[in-house]
Design a protein around this motif. Structure first.
Motif, PDB file in Angstrom:
ATOM      1  N   LEU A   1      39.248   5.434  75.078  1.00  0.00           N
ATOM      2  CA  LEU A   1      39.021   6.607  74.679  1.00  0.00           C
ATOM      3  C   LEU A   1      40.313   7.038  73.845  1.00  0.00           C
ATOM      4  O   LEU A   1      39.878   7.950  72.403  1.00  0.00           O
TER       5      LEU A   1
ATOM      6  N   ILE B   1      39.751   6.650  70.424  1.00  0.00           N
ATOM      7  CA  ILE B   1      39.291   7.549  69.294  1.00  0.00           C
ATOM      8  C   ILE B   1      39.396   8.687  68.655  1.00  0.00           C
ATOM      9  O   ILE B   1      38.681   8.622  67.800  1.00  0.00           O
TER      10      ILE B   1
ATOM     11  N   MET C   1      35.390  -6.684  68.296  1.00  0.00           N
ATOM     12  CA  MET C   1      34.491  -6.013  69.406  1.00  0.00           C
ATOM     13  C   MET C   1      33.632  -7.077  69.822  1.00  0.00           C
ATOM     14  O   MET C   1      33.183  -6.190  70.632  1.00  0.00           O
TER      15      MET C   1
ATOM     16  N   LEU D   1      32.067  -0.997  74.927  1.00  0.00           N
ATOM     17  CA  LEU D   1      31.070  -0.218  74.372  1.00  0.00           C
ATOM     18  C   LEU D   1      32.146   0.342  73.298  1.00  0.00           C
ATOM     19  O   LEU D   1      31.299   0.730  72.259  1.00  0.00           O
TER      20      LEU D   1
ATOM     21  N   VAL E   1      32.285   2.359  69.445  1.00  0.00           N
ATOM     22  CA  VAL E   1      32.714   3.033  68.885  1.00  0.00           C
ATOM     23  C   VAL E   1      33.546   3.299  67.412  1.00  0.00           C
ATOM     24  O   VAL E   1      33.523   3.582  66.691  1.00  0.00           O
TER      25      VAL E   1
ATOM     26  N   LEU F   1      33.681   0.149  64.661  1.00  0.00           N
ATOM     27  CA  LEU F   1      32.689   0.795  63.492  1.00  0.00           C
ATOM     28  C   LEU F   1      33.107   1.899  63.085  1.00  0.00           C
ATOM     29  O   LEU F   1      32.450   2.700  61.386  1.00  0.00           O
ATOM     30  N   TRP F   2      33.411   3.612  63.843  1.00  0.00           N
ATOM     31  CA  TRP F   2      33.917   4.722  63.451  1.00  0.00           C
ATOM     32  C   TRP F   2      35.187   4.153  61.677  1.00  0.00           C
ATOM     33  O   TRP F   2      35.259   4.799  60.969  1.00  0.00           O
TER      34      TRP F   2
ATOM     35  N   PHE G   1      35.537   2.014  60.218  1.00  0.00           N
ATOM     36  CA  PHE G   1      35.291   0.974  59.551  1.00  0.00           C
ATOM     37  C   PHE G   1      33.832   2.132  58.566  1.00  0.00           C
ATOM     38  O   PHE G   1      34.465   2.176  57.295  1.00  0.00           O
TER      39      PHE G   1
END
Lengths: 673, 523
Positions: B300, B303, B393, B427, B431, B434-435, B437
């Motif tokens: 978290l 992110i 991931m 999971l 997030v 990929l974010w 990237f």
């Protein structure tokens, strides 16, 4: 020939690597040929395997071929192994066959794109993973393919990565799929764990299915439900369907291949593959069927009012996938896979047709700006109409047979509710498909002059695949025609070795053909009425016979709230943002603040406290400890300053003091007397 | 105590080759930067080649230590120079020797000043880390453990970024405090083990034959836990990590993530479990919960990051939580998965730091928001980055999948709820990765600075290709790795089980003895 099955996925992988590494230096034609040939060769091998297994007796049609041992650890041993049986053979035929046509189409459609080599590399990679998914002989290989197709879908949706919306859509697809995978992988663990307890630790289909009846029903229900969560993600069912409409940001061949014909049907394949488990878990079957038919209706209602040519097809796909789940949910596996196949034909066809239209319209996707294209592009138009008739369930086209078999089995097995909703959905499907046909191909062209000027029929590389798919969409249903054979349709016989383990598999014909024919007539009538309403609303020559309230604008006005709700897709995306995405974003923010404020705060606080203590000690040291020492010294030196004065060293001073002292003593003695 | 040196001392050679290189560098002229760089490269490559002797002669069926070197050091205190490698340390040793080469490559143009001192310290870090992985004498282990801190602190403190002093001191104080507790634990273990058996020794292979009483284990476990957990780093002892990573030069971050973090988890698996089996068992549920918090919380916080390096740094907190989860699942699957994940994390996080460093070298900007659409400008770099992201991931066919799968299976066996929560962490991993990237590589082309941004050069390719190969190798054919560690892990689990029972028996015996004598007296 069967032993060469590993070549089927390997060829597209080679194609992908070849185009990925050298593609940028090759001519566009070569790139297209490499990409298409890799899949085409795989198709030929698949066909030969199909013929080979058809020559075998029915119970010998399941062959496992081990390539190498992938993973061995303790009690777990997973091979990189392929399973050839009627189900996987049909799937590889669809994947490589339709895939090949779409590759050929792409070499025309994407010809002007600078990244053509990248596109073909991804597309071949997708075919590789999709083939692994359907060919794997155990769950882990399936999962490899499962995640791999998700990755390729991500890459291809975001192919035009310079558009932000494309990148966003790709990520949304991947993350939503991962939510589904969350269920799938937990199901996998539970299955493996349960089987370990039963002394049959394995993830091979064969072993799992053999041990399935020993698994306690509650556990099995949970396992199948968890697997279904994975299917809901991959096959875009309620509540995880939100990624598929956005996925239309990808190039149209991608929508045709991945988001209509193959990847999104992986969930249906998975349930069909696990028919042994699902047959033993009737409760899960109910859930699958209800979610399926619910999605079918829900997506169809949204499809009624969309104006983007690809979005209509996208919601239609979601809806048709729901149909397939309804079928496999009630145990009609053959019907479900049958519809999967015909859907691959007609929906692949319609997506490619819409691509041809978009190509002609210089990228325009809004149907309100189209119209009258039939005159300009006859092949696209006619093939598209064949596809629309097929999906609308008009006999004798493919969609009629597969859809009708689902409806019939639902009715026959006593799921009258599912039958009724299915019928309603079929009517809506016929309506929105022909709304699309009429808006796109008939009437006056509503495009601006510049676009109008450019409208042309697509080149042969695009129209030939359309024609082939149109033929398939027309006659592909014949394998499933009932009445001809005594023991079910040709397709039922074909699938018997796979699905006969499933309790519901054998279709009884007790209800009699009379009722079946009656129901067929009803569904044809519903389909025709859907088309008729669409014609009355959107087909200019028919409009003059239409009652007043059927005018589209009028209707949107009368039913404004409903129209708004449908047009905005029930505000589901907004709802998810509000309920899930934003809270998680906020949570991340809070966690970061907590990390920097509290945890690091404690650390820095401890550091500060140490420094503060050090400072206090320092001051204490200087002023108190040192102060005491120094003041002792000062005291002594101050005193010495006074007393030192007396030590003058002069004899007369001492004598004087001596005399004074003497006088004082003597005087004192005298006075005190 | 007997001296055992079978054949030629290959382990000592591996450990001290980099130090020898450092010696050469120290005696070279400050200005001869090229000579220094090539010497460092030569030393690391040579060490790697010699270390390849290990897998070539490794007997996978043999669970005990191989290439053992043992000689008396300080007899009075039972200290020995005792080196050995088994299936647990083998891959960590290889990882260290490989990563060191990559670190030299990564520093080639990144380091602009004081090349001499820098390369010497980098080589010393390698020597000390290798020493930690090979020492089977707890005192020798402690010495290497402390020693590795010193070059690292200087690397961060001298060649680091803007807040390098803060980061270096924070790193030092955190780990040093933890290490002191660990020393206390080691000494206590030495004392109590000696008291129990009459043999005063630091030899771990002797000590774990007779574990001390559970209530003593309890305290020793806490002491050693503090030492190991800071290195891992386990939530909530992790806040030195983002600062150290962000401020360290690229190679410092790589070696920190790929090697130094592993020292902590290695310590747990190697020493805590067999030496302190009852305490490990008692603490396991709590530690698994803390690991899960680390997995979710780390994800978290990741992110919410805006700095590329911080994303990778915080993702380490999450990933290392995964490794801890596998260890304290206390079963063979979990341990194997953890060990594999240690290697995987070394590869993929090492690669991510390498890649972030490459782009930083070009633009001197690490803010994610400054970038976009790099796919167009640097396609090869983008593809490598993507592969690493996918590995990180845990996508099937990459190394991360195999490791995560085995950890999850292990956790599931301990209790299903651990696996369920851990999967949520996986999971969330998708997030943030990929974010990252998407924001950096997709969209319209934007990057800081003017002029063309160049794709990977030959040196950078040399540094990244081995890691990419390993990602697919472990992903597609993990068997050599798993079967290599299998025997040693199995014996570890078995020893753990036997010991946990044995020391219970010992306690019962000790407890029973006074009863007996009292009974005798009363008669």
């Amino acid at each position: 020939m069967v032993e060469l099955v590993w070549l089927i996925p390997l060829l597209p992988l080679i194609g992908s690597v070849a185009n990925g590494v050298f593609g940028s230096r090759l001519s566009k034609g070569t790139v297209g040929v490499i990409g298409s040939a890799a899949v085409g060769l795989s198709f030929l091998i698949a066909v030969s395997i199909f013929w080979r297994i058809m020559t075998l007796p029915a119970d010998a049609r399941s062959i496992e071929i081990v390539a190498y041992n992938w993973l061995t650890s303790g009690g777990m041993s997973i091979d990189a192994a392929f399973l050839i049986d009627p189900l996987s053979t049909l799937m590889i035929l669809i994947v490589t066959g339709v895939g090949f046509l779409i590759h050929v189409y792409s070499s025309g459609y994407m010809h002007h794109d600078k990244g053509l080599w990248r596109f073909f590399s991804y597309l071949n990679l997708f075919i590789f993973f999709m083939l692994m998914l359907v060919l794997g002989a155990n769950y882990l290989i399936m999962f490899l393919g499962w995640e791999g197709v998700g990755l390729c879908s991500y890459l291809l949706i975001g192919f035009w990565y310079e558009k932000k919306s494309a990148g966003d859509a790709g990520k949304k697809a991947f993350v939503v799929n991962r939510i589904g995978d969350f269920g799938f992988i937990l199901g996998l663990f539970l299955l493996f764990w349960t089987l370990s307890d039963l002394g049959a630790a394995s993830l091979n289909y064969k072993d799992v299915f053999a041990a399935a009846h020993q698994i306690p029903p509650v556990t099995l229900t949970l396992i199948t439900l968890l697997f279904f969560v994975g299917a809901v993600g991959k096959s875009a069912q309620i509540p995880l369907f939100v990624w598929l409409p956005d996925a239309m940001e990808g190039p149209t061949p991608v929508s045709a291949l991945i988001h209509a014909a193959t990847m999104v049907t992986a969930g249906v394949y998975m349930v069909a593959r696990n028919n042994v488990l699902y047959s033993l878990a009737p409760y899960t079957g109910e859930v699958v069927a209800i979610i399926g038919i619910g999605t079918a209706l829900f997506a169809a209602t949204i499809g009624l009012v969309q104006n983007d040519i690809k979005k209509v097809l996208a919601y239609s796909t979601v809806s048709q996938l729901g149909y397939m789940f309804a079928a496999v949910g009630i145990g009609a596996y053959t019907a479900g896979v049958f519809h999967l196949m015909t859907h691959a034909f007609f929906k692949g066809l319609m997506f490619l047709g819409s691509g041809s239209v978009i190509h002609a319209m210089s990228g325009e996707q809004d149907m309100r700006k189209m119209g009258g294209l039939h005159g300009h592009m006859k092949i696209t138009s006619i093939t598209f109409i064949i596809g629309a008739l097929a999906i609308a369930g008009i006999p004798p086209l493919a969609g009629f047979w597969s859809k009708d078999e689902i409806l019939w089995e639902a009715f026959e097995k006593g799921h009258v509710g599912i039958w009724a909703v299915g019928l309603l959905t079929a009517g809506m499907t016929a309506f929105y498909m022909f709304r699309q046909v009429f808006m796109t191909f008939t009437g006056k062209c509503r495009a601006d002059e510049h676009t109008k000027h450019h409208i042309h029929e697509s080149p042969g590389s695009m129209t030939v695949p359309l024609i082939v798919l149109a033929v398939l969409a027309a006659i592909g249903g014949l394998v499933g025609i009932p009445f001809i054979f005594a023991d079910g349709t040709a397709l039922h016989q074909y699938f018997a070795p796979v699905f006969s383990h499933g309790a519901h598999a054998v279709v009884a014909a007790e209800a009699g053909h009379g009722l079946e024919i009656l129901l067929m007539a009803v569904s044809v009538a519903v389909g025709v009425s859907g088309i008729s309403i669409a014609a009355l609303m959107y087909y200019a020559p028919a409009r003059k016979y239409a009652p007043d309230f059927l005018a589209p604008e009028k209707m949107a006005e009368t039913l404004a709230p409903a129209h708004r709700l449908l047009y905005n897709k029930y505000y589901i995306d907004e709802l998810y943002d509000y309920l899930i995405v934003n809270p998680i974003k906020r949570l991340c923010r809070y966690c970061l603040d907590f990390d920097l404020g509290v945890i690091d705060g404690i650390v820095n606080g401890a550091g500060w406290l140490t420094r503060f203590t050090a400072w206090v000690s320092h001051k204490f040291d200087i002023y108190i400890v040192d102060g005491l020492v120094n003041s002792a010294a000062t005291f002594v030196s101050f005193n010495s300053l006074v007393w030192r004065r007396m030590q003058t060293g002069y004899l007369q001073h001492y004598a004087l003091i001596f005399v004074i002292g003497l006088i004082l003593i003597v005087g004192g003695a005298l006075l005190s007397r | 105590m007997t001296d055992i040196i079978a054949g030629f001392p290959v382990l000592s050679i591996i450990i001290f080759l980099p130090a020898l290189g450092a010696l050469f560098i120290i005696f070279s002229r400050r200005e001869s930067v090229e000579f220094i760089k090539w010497t460092a490269l030569g030393a690391t490559v040579l060490t790697f080649i010699v270390s390849l002797y290990l897998p070539l002669t490794f007997d996978a069926a043999n669970p005990s230590f191989q290439w053992v070197e043992k000689t008396v050091w300080i007899e009075r205190f039972g200290m020995s120079y005792f080196l050995g490698v088994d299936g647990i340390s083998l891959f960590l040793v290889l990882l260290t020797t490989l990563i060191s080469i990559i670190c030299v490559f990564a520093s080639w143009t990144d380091i602009k000043t004081k090349m001499k001192g820098y390369m010497a310290l980098l080589l010393l870090t390698e020597t000390c880390s290798l020493g930690v992985f090979m020492s089977m004498d707890l005192f020798l282990f402690y010495i290497f453990w402390e020693a590795v801190l010193i070059p690292m602190v200087f690397i961060i403190g001298i060649w680091g970024g803007g807040r390098r002093l803060y980061a270096a001191i924070k790193f030092f104080i955190f780990t040093f405090t933890g290490s002191l507790f660990m020393l206390l634990g080691v000494l206590a273990l030495y004392y109590y083990h000696g008291k129990l058996t009459g043999v005063y020794t630091f030899d771990a292979t002797v000590m774990w034959l007779s574990p001390v009483a559970p209530y003593i284990q309890w305290w020793i476990f806490i002491a050693m836990f503090l030492g190991f957990a800071v290195k891992v780093p386990l939530f909530p002892l992790h806040t030195w990590l983002p600062d150290a990573h962000t401020e360290a030069p690229t190679a410092g971050s790589i070696v920190l993530a790929a090697v130094l973090l592993k020292l902590g988890t290695y310590g747990f698996a190697r020493f805590s479990l067999p030496l302190l089996p009852n305490a490990s068992m008692e603490f396991a549920p709590m530690l698994m919960v803390v690991s899960l918090i680390a997995v979710i919380y780390g994800a978290l916080v990741t992110i919410a990051q805006r700095d590329m390096k911080k994303v990778v740094a915080y993702s380490s907190v999450s990933h290392m939580g995964f490794v801890m989860l596998g260890i304290f699942a206390l079963n063979a699957d979990g341990l194997k998965g953890s060990l594999l994940q240690m290697i995987n994390h070394g590869i993929s996080t090492g690669a991510l730091f390498l890649f972030v460093g490459m782009i930083y070298e070009r633009t001197h900007d690490r803010q994610i928001g400054s970038y976009g659409g790099l796919m167009k400008a640097v396609p090869v770099y983008a593809v490598f980055f993507l592969i690493t992201v996918l590995s990180s991931m845990g996508l099937p066919a990459t190394n991360g999948f195999i490791g995560e799968l085995m950890v999850l299976i292990g956790a599931f066996k301990a209790h299903w709820i651990y696996a369920v929560i851990a999967v949520v962490g996986v999971l969330l991993g998708a997030v943030y990765l990929l974010w990252l990237f998407q924001r950096v590589f997709l969209g319209e082309l934007v990057y800081p600075g003017k002029g063309e941004i160049k794709d990977l050069n030959l040196r950078e390719l040399c540094a990244s290709v081995p890691l990419i190969i390993l990602i697919f190798w472990i992903g597609l054919y993990p068997r050599p790795f798993i079967s290599g560690m299998e025997a040693s892990i199995d014996i570890l689990v078995k020893r753990f089980e036997i010991n946990s029972k044995k020391s219970m028996l010992d306690t019962n015996r000790v407890a029973a003895a006074p009863d007996h004598s009292q009974g005798g007296a009363s008669k």
